[in-house]
Design an enzyme around this catalytic site. Structure first.
Site, PDB file in Angstrom:
ATOM      1  N   HIS A 122       0.857  -1.196   0.000  1.00 41.85           N
ATOM      2  CA  HIS A 122       0.000   0.000   0.000  1.00 41.85           C
ATOM      3  C   HIS A 122       0.887   1.239   0.000  1.00 41.85           C
ATOM      4  CE1 HIS A 122      -4.057   1.843   0.990  1.00 41.85           C
ATOM      5  NE2 HIS A 122      -3.217   2.878   1.052  1.00 41.85           N
ATOM      6  N   HIS A 178       1.462   4.847  -2.647  1.00 45.48           N
ATOM      7  CA  HIS A 178       1.049   5.595  -3.838  1.00 45.48           C
ATOM      8  C   HIS A 178       2.285   6.224  -4.482  1.00 45.48           C
ATOM      9  CE1 HIS A 178      -3.335   5.533  -2.896  1.00 45.48           C
ATOM     10  NE2 HIS A 178      -2.874   5.358  -1.663  1.00 45.48           N
ATOM     11  N   ASP A 196      -5.817   2.897  -9.748  1.00 43.46           N
ATOM     12  CA  ASP A 196      -6.983   3.094  -8.888  1.00 43.46           C
ATOM     13  C   ASP A 196      -7.993   4.075  -9.470  1.00 43.46           C
ATOM     14  OD1 ASP A 196      -5.380   5.359  -8.368  1.00 43.46           O
ATOM     15  OD2 ASP A 196      -6.109   5.539  -6.310  1.00 43.46           O
ATOM     16  N   GLY A 206     -10.088   7.692  -2.488  1.00 40.65           N
ATOM     17  CA  GLY A 206     -10.982   8.834  -2.360  1.00 40.65           C
ATOM     18  C   GLY A 206     -11.912   8.715  -1.167  1.00 40.65           C
ATOM     19  N   HIS A 262      -9.592   0.712  -1.251  1.00 39.47           N
ATOM     20  CA  HIS A 262      -9.449   1.328   0.066  1.00 39.47           C
ATOM     21  C   HIS A 262     -10.789   1.173   0.784  1.00 39.47           C
ATOM     22  CE1 HIS A 262      -5.909   3.162  -1.641  1.00 39.47           C
ATOM     23  NE2 HIS A 262      -5.744   4.032  -0.652  1.00 39.47           N
ATOM     24  N   GLU A 265     -10.867   3.162   6.259  1.00 36.14           N
ATOM     25  CA  GLU A 265      -9.912   4.188   6.694  1.00 36.14           C
ATOM     26  C   GLU A 265     -10.697   5.330   7.344  1.00 36.14           C
ATOM     27  OE1 GLU A 265      -6.386   7.050   4.855  1.00 36.14           O
ATOM     28  OE2 GLU A 265      -7.938   6.274   3.513  1.00 36.14           O
ATOM     29  N   ASP A 305       2.016   4.165   2.693  1.00 34.13           N
ATOM     30  CA  ASP A 305       0.977   5.002   2.081  1.00 34.13           C
ATOM     31  C   ASP A 305       1.579   6.114   1.210  1.00 34.13           C
ATOM     32  OD1 ASP A 305      -1.599   5.671   1.423  1.00 34.13           O
ATOM     33  OD2 ASP A 305      -2.219   6.280   3.427  1.00 34.13           O
TER      34      ASP A 305
END
Length: 346
Positions: A18, A20, A141, A172, A199, A202, A280
């Site tokens: 995970h 980005h 994504d 998002g 996702h 969260e 992340d």
């Protein structure tokens, strides 16, 4: 022993599930991009940019994220950020990763085609593999806030599977754009044999996680930490061994939990859930993968054996082939033993 454990945590081989790519661009790389493309940044040196990166609130996070992405203009820029990502992985002994990339946003901001962008990314990826021995694959994504783009992302993901794109993601706002909006697209992904890693859990609670599991056919959960609010869900996750991509420092920086003491990672782990730990958006949250492993020792009381298990979990939860998983796990386990002997001698 604590210092030895921290050293061990830093040095063991790792995988990451995970992270980005756009949120991994380091300040010095951004300076190169801005100079190359004639873009004025809010600061002209690395310390100044680090300060600008420092998370204030979610609106500021989006501002920084878009500023970074706005510095990408050409396929060579994408090659650079991919290559520099590989260098960061090498520094932290990350051998394998599955890296999320928001392809439609980059198409929109650059005017490039997805083929041009992916060609640049893969040029950097190949060079990083040759120079550092680091291997990764892409997760493209969908941005929940732009549900109208979901079919385009799926179509690109389907078309790019032979170019290192291994899964479909979903990021998002969970609360404003629930799973129900994306059911058809994820069903198409199932039918096309495309892996699914939304996702979930969260910024929204257990109902969204249940939806991601049953409606989006999630094979891993990006974050998933708010499952802790539903004992039945925790028991289900443990029984099914559905992997969670936990990102403790990110959760704290974004206000999901106030501090590590309140973060449920340890409770999820002790409940038998399949936990991985991840970074992340490392520079945006003043973290990196090694810092997350240090946190496991200093805040969650992880032992050497537990550190090894969480490292191997990431390999097992990946979308590598069974043979590749076996090869990586064997190499990791051999290195664990070697490292323990080396650290014990000092």
């Amino acid at each position: 022993m604590d210092m030895n454990l921290v050293e061990y945590a830093q040095r063991i081989p790792k995988a990451e599930l995970h992270v980005h790519l756009e949120g991994s661009i380091q300040p010095d790389t951004l300076l190169k991009l801005a100079e190359r493309n004639g873009i004025k940044l809010p600061a002209s040196d690395v310390p100044g940019l680090r300060e600008f990166y420092r998370f204030r609130d979610f609106a500021h996070f989006i501002e920084v994220y878009l500023m970074i992405t706005g510095c990408l203009k050409t396929p060579d820029d994408y090659a650079l950020i991919a290559y520099e990502f590989g260098g960061e992985c090498h520094r932290q002994n990350i051998r394998y990763a599955e890296v999320t990339f928001t392809i439609v946003t980059n198409i929109k901001l650059t005017g490039l085609t997805w083929q041009e962008i992916l060609c640049g990314l893969n040029q950097g990826r190949l060079q990083a593999f040759q120079d550092f021995g680091v291997h990764w694959q892409w997760v493209f994504d969908i941005v929940r806030n732009n549900p109208e783009t979901q079919q385009a992302v799926l179509d690109i993901t389907r078309a790019a599977r032979d170019q290192g794109v291994v899964a479909l993601g979903l990021g998002g706002s969970e609360a404003e754009y629930p799973a129900d909006l994306f059911v058809s697209t994820f069903q198409q992904a199932v039918e096309a044999g495309i892996h699914r890693v939304p996702h979930s859990g969260e910024h929204a609670g257990p109902p969204g996680i249940w939806s991601a599991i049953h409606r989006l056919h999630a094979e891993r959960l990006g974050h998933g930490v708010q499952a802790i609010g539903d004992p039945e869900l925790v028991a289900y996750l443990a029984q099914q061994q559905l992997p969670l991509e936990c990102c403790p420092t990110s959760n704290i920086q974004l206000g999901v939990y106030s501090d590590y003491a309140h973060h449920p990672l340890r409770r999820l782990w002790d409940s038998g859930c399949f936990v991985t730990v991840n970074s992340d958006d490392p520079p945006l949250f003043a973290t990196d993968r090694n810092h997350e492993y240090r946190v496991l020792v200093e805040h969650f009381g992880f032992t050497a054996t537990e550190l090894e298990k969480i490292s191997l979990n990431a390999i097992q939860a990946s979308f590598l082939s069974p043979q590749e998983k076996s090869d990586f796990s064997g190499k990791f386990s051999a290195e664990f033993e070697q490292l323990k002997k080396e650290i014990a001698r000092h």
